[in-house]
Scaffold this active site. Sequence first.
Site, PDB file in Angstrom:
ATOM      1  N   LYS A   1       0.828  -1.198   0.000  1.00 15.03           N
ATOM      2  CA  LYS A   1       0.000   0.000   0.000  1.00 15.03           C
ATOM      3  C   LYS A   1       0.867   1.255   0.000  1.00 15.03           C
ATOM      4  O   LYS A   1       0.625   2.204  -0.749  1.00 15.03           O
ATOM      5  CB  LYS A   1      -0.923  -0.024   1.220  1.00 15.03           C
ATOM      6  CG  LYS A   1      -1.849  -1.245   1.217  1.00 15.03           C
ATOM      7  CD  LYS A   1      -2.428  -1.505   2.589  1.00 15.03           C
ATOM      8  CE  LYS A   1      -3.324  -2.736   2.592  1.00 15.03           C
ATOM      9  NZ  LYS A   1      -2.674  -3.979   2.145  1.00 15.03           N
TER      10      LYS A   1
ATOM     11  N   GLU B   1      -8.691  -6.394   0.519  1.00 12.54           N
ATOM     12  CA  GLU B   1      -8.176  -7.753   0.275  1.00 12.54           C
ATOM     13  C   GLU B   1      -8.517  -8.557   1.516  1.00 12.54           C
ATOM     14  O   GLU B   1      -7.881  -8.411   2.560  1.00 12.54           O
ATOM     15  CB  GLU B   1      -6.675  -7.721  -0.005  1.00 12.54           C
ATOM     16  CG  GLU B   1      -6.160  -8.994  -0.659  1.00 12.54           C
ATOM     17  CD  GLU B   1      -5.562  -9.975   0.326  1.00 12.54           C
ATOM     18  OE1 GLU B   1      -6.328 -10.790   0.891  1.00 12.54           O
ATOM     19  OE2 GLU B   1      -4.345  -9.915   0.542  1.00 12.54           O
TER      20      GLU B   1
ATOM     21  N   CYS C   1      -3.872 -15.661   3.974  1.00 12.41           N
ATOM     22  CA  CYS C   1      -5.147 -15.537   3.261  1.00 12.41           C
ATOM     23  C   CYS C   1      -5.178 -16.399   2.014  1.00 12.41           C
ATOM     24  O   CYS C   1      -6.230 -16.933   1.647  1.00 12.41           O
ATOM     25  CB  CYS C   1      -5.411 -14.079   2.913  1.00 12.41           C
ATOM     26  SG  CYS C   1      -4.129 -13.326   1.878  1.00 12.41           S
TER      27      CYS C   1
ATOM     28  N   GLU D   1      -3.804  -5.525  -5.807  1.00 13.25           N
ATOM     29  CA  GLU D   1      -2.446  -5.152  -5.411  1.00 13.25           C
ATOM     30  C   GLU D   1      -1.472  -5.828  -6.367  1.00 13.25           C
ATOM     31  O   GLU D   1      -1.851  -6.709  -7.143  1.00 13.25           O
ATOM     32  CB  GLU D   1      -2.182  -5.547  -3.959  1.00 13.25           C
ATOM     33  CG  GLU D   1      -3.053  -4.759  -2.986  1.00 13.25           C
ATOM     34  CD  GLU D   1      -2.746  -5.030  -1.531  1.00 13.25           C
ATOM     35  OE1 GLU D   1      -2.736  -4.056  -0.745  1.00 13.25           O
ATOM     36  OE2 GLU D   1      -2.548  -6.201  -1.166  1.00 13.25           O
TER      37      GLU D   1
END
Length: 476
Positions: A144, A225, A260, A437
């Site tokens: 980010k 996300e 994840c 991303e």
Amino acid sequence: MNPLLITRENPAHPSEIVGTVSVTAPDTVDAVVRQSHREFRDWSTRSLDHRLDALAAAADALDAKADELATLLARESGKPVTDCRGEIGFAATYLRWVRDNAPRVLAVSVVDDAQGRIVCTAAPFGVVAAITPWNAPIILAVLKLGPALAAGNTVVLKPSPLAPLAVSAMAELLPATRVIHGGPETVHALVTHSLVRKVAFTGGDQAGRAIAAAAGQALTPVVLELGGNDPAVFLDDFALTPDDYERLVLASFASAGQVCMAAKRLYVPHPRLDEFIESYLAAAQRILLVGDPLNESVTMGPVVTGTAVTRMNDLIADAWNRGGWMIPLSSIPDSDGYYVTPSLALDLPDEADLVHREQFGPIVPVLTYESEDEALTRANNSDLGLAASVWSADEARAFTFATRLEAGFTFINTHNRTGMSLRAPFGGTKRSGYGREYADEGLREYTQSAVAHAPAAFRRGGTGMPARAYPNPVQE
């Protein structure tokens, strides 16, 4: 317990306090955001070269502090120190990728022809709120920070209370970045602030819903996300080497399964189940060593909290109650740390919690199927759609199957971090979030098009247009 402090324990040795950070009260968030907004006025006017040089310098500084930060991250998160070191190195690599690719992606676009002149600029939003999780806090923050800062935004970073230390130290290496700490009240004050122009969040579904709802009330765009219940589908011609099986084991059990995009449901053709289990167990025996994260040989540490242990025990109990059984893959230390025995679960129905929920821990179900269509239907039977993988000796067949999977990112003959690429956009479908991303898309998430247009009709020598006319490309 001091409500003004966040105290982080070592999951491998819970009596050991790794460090503390001060909670940022909601009213203090306002001052931080306003300061970040003032910095934006300066940072956004710096040249792109200046901003990218600053990111490159941060990458160098990150490399120099890699060992120190890796040890700190291993102690606060329970992730093996070798993995922490790899994460930090990858974060530095990504910052350099941004440096090298931002000039192309963020370039001003100019069209000047018989229809007129259009200048399109990739403009920054302003203050970006970045809210990051504990399981890979440095790389998930840098995904980010890098694009946002390159584009000219400033950032207020809010790390997870479960791993606030190393990521805060990392953020000190970056310009135009401020860090706050806290729980839901702090997050709400940040996300709803009138000067926050974009929100980027990685984390769980429940928190993602709350953040999206709060940001939506302020009409603030969001990148989410979220979690995944990622299927790995082995077609009937799969041909895995011993090395492939080792990668597959760590695709599920790296970071104790708390990833994840880990392989969380393994779909194997029924006639090949015995062969698969035998090879998988052999690979696990070679590659899985559970223990203290600071041991360089350890490949799996504890889960992050005692609550996570309880949650895994509940999933195991549900599996037993539904007729399933467990195959342990490695022993765990005799310790008061938050260790869970890594295991495969067999003979579970699709209704079992381990199958239809994201387990986010080191228990993975192996499920058998009879036909390819059955495997596809069951793999897609989830509200989540982050990642998936297809394994086949025929790559073209694997790609064809992949196009039918409901996932934002599908790995072919690998899974998890070994299948990532800086040039491939990553993100979810369905309830696994939106936005991307990595890759060019990840850079563009932190820009908005700003257009200046001079129609040909109103340029020097133009024929003009009636006041009530609509655009006509032929006339232009």
